[in-house]
Design a protein around this motif. Sequence first.
Motif, PDB file in Angstrom:
ATOM      1  N   PRO A  68       0.833  -1.214   0.000  1.00 30.75           N
ATOM      2  CA  PRO A  68       0.000   0.000   0.000  1.00 30.75           C
ATOM      3  C   PRO A  68       0.866   1.262   0.000  1.00 30.75           C
ATOM      4  O   PRO A  68       1.807   1.385   0.788  1.00 30.75           O
ATOM      5  N   GLY A  69       0.567   2.143  -0.930  1.00 28.21           N
ATOM      6  CA  GLY A  69       1.276   3.409  -1.038  1.00 28.21           C
ATOM      7  C   GLY A  69       2.583   3.349  -1.809  1.00 28.21           C
ATOM      8  O   GLY A  69       3.191   4.389  -2.074  1.00 28.21           O
ATOM      9  N   ALA A  70       3.040   2.148  -2.181  1.00 31.04           N
ATOM     10  CA  ALA A  70       4.311   2.027  -2.913  1.00 31.04           C
ATOM     11  C   ALA A  70       4.121   2.441  -4.366  1.00 31.04           C
ATOM     12  O   ALA A  70       3.100   2.151  -4.986  1.00 31.04           O
ATOM     13  N   SER A  71       5.126   3.111  -4.907  1.00 28.25           N
ATOM     14  CA  SER A  71       5.034   3.541  -6.307  1.00 28.25           C
ATOM     15  C   SER A  71       5.410   2.405  -7.254  1.00 28.25           C
ATOM     16  O   SER A  71       4.917   2.337  -8.367  1.00 28.25           O
ATOM     17  N   GLU A  72       6.290   1.515  -6.819  1.00 26.85           N
ATOM     18  CA  GLU A  72       6.720   0.388  -7.644  1.00 26.85           C
ATOM     19  C   GLU A  72       6.237  -0.924  -7.028  1.00 26.85           C
ATOM     20  O   GLU A  72       6.227  -1.076  -5.815  1.00 26.85           O
ATOM     21  N   PRO A  73       5.869  -1.889  -7.865  1.00 30.31           N
ATOM     22  CA  PRO A  73       5.449  -3.188  -7.328  1.00 30.31           C
ATOM     23  C   PRO A  73       6.642  -4.008  -6.831  1.00 30.31           C
ATOM     24  O   PRO A  73       7.772  -3.803  -7.280  1.00 30.31           O
ATOM     25  N   ASP A  74       6.367  -4.930  -5.894  1.00 29.89           N
ATOM     26  CA  ASP A  74       7.393  -5.876  -5.436  1.00 29.89           C
ATOM     27  C   ASP A  74       7.776  -6.806  -6.584  1.00 29.89           C
ATOM     28  O   ASP A  74       8.926  -7.198  -6.712  1.00 29.89           O
ATOM     29  N   TYR A  75       6.775  -7.192  -7.362  1.00 32.81           N
ATOM     30  CA  TYR A  75       7.027  -7.983  -8.563  1.00 32.81           C
ATOM     31  C   TYR A  75       5.876  -7.805  -9.532  1.00 32.81           C
ATOM     32  O   TYR A  75       4.772  -7.440  -9.163  1.00 32.81           O
ATOM     33  N   ARG A  76       6.186  -8.062 -10.790  1.00 33.21           N
ATOM     34  CA  ARG A  76       5.191  -8.058 -11.869  1.00 33.21           C
ATOM     35  C   ARG A  76       5.437  -9.323 -12.682  1.00 33.21           C
ATOM     36  O   ARG A  76       6.548  -9.572 -13.127  1.00 33.21           O
ATOM     37  N   LEU A  77       4.378 -10.132 -12.857  1.00 34.25           N
ATOM     38  CA  LEU A  77       4.489 -11.431 -13.507  1.00 34.25           C
ATOM     39  C   LEU A  77       3.496 -11.498 -14.664  1.00 34.25           C
ATOM     40  O   LEU A  77       2.333 -11.112 -14.510  1.00 34.25           O
ATOM     41  N   VAL A  78       3.951 -12.012 -15.802  1.00 32.58           N
ATOM     42  CA  VAL A  78       3.091 -12.200 -16.968  1.00 32.58           C
ATOM     43  C   VAL A  78       3.311 -13.621 -17.492  1.00 32.58           C
ATOM     44  O   VAL A  78       4.446 -14.005 -17.789  1.00 32.58           O
ATOM     45  N   LEU A  79       2.223 -14.394 -17.573  1.00 32.81           N
ATOM     46  CA  LEU A  79       2.258 -15.757 -18.105  1.00 32.81           C
ATOM     47  C   LEU A  79       1.361 -15.826 -19.328  1.00 32.81           C
ATOM     48  O   LEU A  79       0.214 -15.361 -19.282  1.00 32.81           O
ATOM     49  N   THR A  80       1.847 -16.426 -20.396  1.00 35.17           N
ATOM     50  CA  THR A  80       1.053 -16.606 -21.608  1.00 35.17           C
ATOM     51  C   THR A  80       1.089 -18.082 -21.992  1.00 35.17           C
ATOM     52  O   THR A  80       2.064 -18.541 -22.592  1.00 35.17           O
ATOM     53  N   PRO A  81       0.031 -18.837 -21.621  1.00 39.88           N
ATOM     54  CA  PRO A  81       0.004 -20.269 -21.931  1.00 39.88           C
ATOM     55  C   PRO A  81      -0.733 -20.571 -23.233  1.00 39.88           C
ATOM     56  O   PRO A  81      -1.738 -19.938 -23.558  1.00 39.88           O
ATOM     57  N   THR A  82      -0.212 -21.530 -23.973  1.00 41.52           N
ATOM     58  CA  THR A  82      -0.892 -22.052 -25.158  1.00 41.52           C
ATOM     59  C   THR A  82      -0.807 -23.571 -25.092  1.00 41.52           C
ATOM     60  O   THR A  82       0.100 -24.116 -24.465  1.00 41.52           O
ATOM     61  N   ALA A  83      -1.757 -24.230 -25.726  1.00 37.33           N
ATOM     62  CA  ALA A  83      -1.779 -25.696 -25.712  1.00 37.33           C
ATOM     63  C   ALA A  83      -1.448 -26.229 -27.089  1.00 37.33           C
ATOM     64  O   ALA A  83      -1.849 -25.666 -28.108  1.00 37.33           O
ATOM     65  N   GLU A  84      -0.703 -27.330 -27.091  1.00 34.32           N
ATOM     66  CA  GLU A  84      -0.398 -28.041 -28.329  1.00 34.32           C
ATOM     67  C   GLU A  84      -0.433 -29.523 -27.989  1.00 34.32           C
ATOM     68  O   GLU A  84       0.542 -30.061 -27.467  1.00 34.32           O
ATOM     69  N   GLY A  85      -1.572 -30.131 -28.229  1.00 36.42           N
ATOM     70  CA  GLY A  85      -1.758 -31.525 -27.835  1.00 36.42           C
ATOM     71  C   GLY A  85      -1.787 -31.617 -26.317  1.00 36.42           C
ATOM     72  O   GLY A  85      -2.499 -30.884 -25.648  1.00 36.42           O
ATOM     73  N   GLU A  86      -0.961 -32.495 -25.758  1.00 41.77           N
ATOM     74  CA  GLU A  86      -0.887 -32.662 -24.304  1.00 41.77           C
ATOM     75  C   GLU A  86       0.112 -31.700 -23.663  1.00 41.77           C
ATOM     76  O   GLU A  86       0.214 -31.634 -22.440  1.00 41.77           O
ATOM     77  N   THR A  87       0.845 -30.968 -24.464  1.00 40.86           N
ATOM     78  CA  THR A  87       1.889 -30.073 -23.967  1.00 40.86           C
ATOM     79  C   THR A  87       1.363 -28.644 -23.869  1.00 40.86           C
ATOM     80  O   THR A  87       0.616 -28.182 -24.723  1.00 40.86           O
ATOM     81  N   PHE A  88       1.785 -27.952 -22.825  1.00 44.49           N
ATOM     82  CA  PHE A  88       1.453 -26.544 -22.651  1.00 44.49           C
ATOM     83  C   PHE A  88       2.723 -25.737 -22.824  1.00 44.49           C
ATOM     84  O   PHE A  88       3.730 -25.992 -22.161  1.00 44.49           O
ATOM     85  N   HIS A  89       2.703 -24.789 -23.748  1.00 40.40           N
ATOM     86  CA  HIS A  89       3.827 -23.891 -23.957  1.00 40.40           C
ATOM     87  C   HIS A  89       3.544 -22.629 -23.157  1.00 40.40           C
ATOM     88  O   HIS A  89       2.428 -22.110 -23.190  1.00 40.40           O
ATOM     89  N   LEU A  90       4.545 -22.175 -22.458  1.00 43.49           N
ATOM     90  CA  LEU A  90       4.355 -21.056 -21.549  1.00 43.49           C
ATOM     91  C   LEU A  90       5.438 -20.021 -21.775  1.00 43.49           C
ATOM     92  O   LEU A  90       6.633 -20.342 -21.819  1.00 43.49           O
ATOM     93  N   GLU A  91       5.012 -18.793 -21.932  1.00 46.78           N
ATOM     94  CA  GLU A  91       5.933 -17.675 -21.997  1.00 46.78           C
ATOM     95  C   GLU A  91       5.846 -16.970 -20.649  1.00 46.78           C
ATOM     96  O   GLU A  91       4.754 -16.642 -20.186  1.00 46.78           O
ATOM     97  N   LEU A  92       6.982 -16.776 -20.004  1.00 44.64           N
ATOM     98  CA  LEU A  92       7.040 -16.238 -18.647  1.00 44.64           C
ATOM     99  C   LEU A  92       7.888 -14.984 -18.630  1.00 44.64           C
ATOM    100  O   LEU A  92       9.028 -14.998 -19.111  1.00 44.64           O
ATOM    101  N   ASP A  93       7.322 -13.897 -18.105  1.00 46.47           N
ATOM    102  CA  ASP A  93       8.054 -12.649 -17.918  1.00 46.47           C
ATOM    103  C   ASP A  93       7.911 -12.243 -16.460  1.00 46.47           C
ATOM    104  O   ASP A  93       6.801 -12.225 -15.923  1.00 46.47           O
TER     105      ASP A  93
END
Length: 157
Positions: A68-93
């Motif tokens: 609360p009140g902080a100008s910057e976050p402790d962390y910022r996370l972005v996940l982008t999952p896609t499926a290809e058959g039984e496998t899940f491809h994930l882009e992580l930032d």
Amino acid sequence: MKRSTLIMKAWLGLALAVGLVCVAAAPRQAQAEPLYFALEVRREGRLVAQPKLLGETGRTVRAERRKPGASEPDYRLVLTPTAEGETFHLELDLVLPEVKGHSQLALLHGQERKVQLGRYPGDLEVSLLLMKVDSPEFRALMDLAADPEDRGSGRAI
């Protein structure tokens, strides 16, 4: 019937048949798969975050923790999952105030992986577990029983 009319009807019939084959062969829009992500983020061996997130394939999941009140976050996370058959491809930032990282990985349902995102091993490390939401393993992890009486006192969420 005239020969030209017969030829025209044959061509129209052939065009209709080709059109139906193309429609039937077109890939159908895949159903979005609901997913559960459990992460542990470590900075130089020290635990800095443990987000647990729900998302689905084909949609980006964003999470941010800010005091609360902080100008910057402790962390910022972005996940982008896609499926290809039984496998899940994930882009992580992942972005922390002093370091950031990016990775692309492939996971199976129930698989856990450790990824090094920093400049050197141990600088920024993420442990990631991915599960399909509607699975026996997810239900066991969340202690979800089919019958409320089977749960007993259960755990607090």
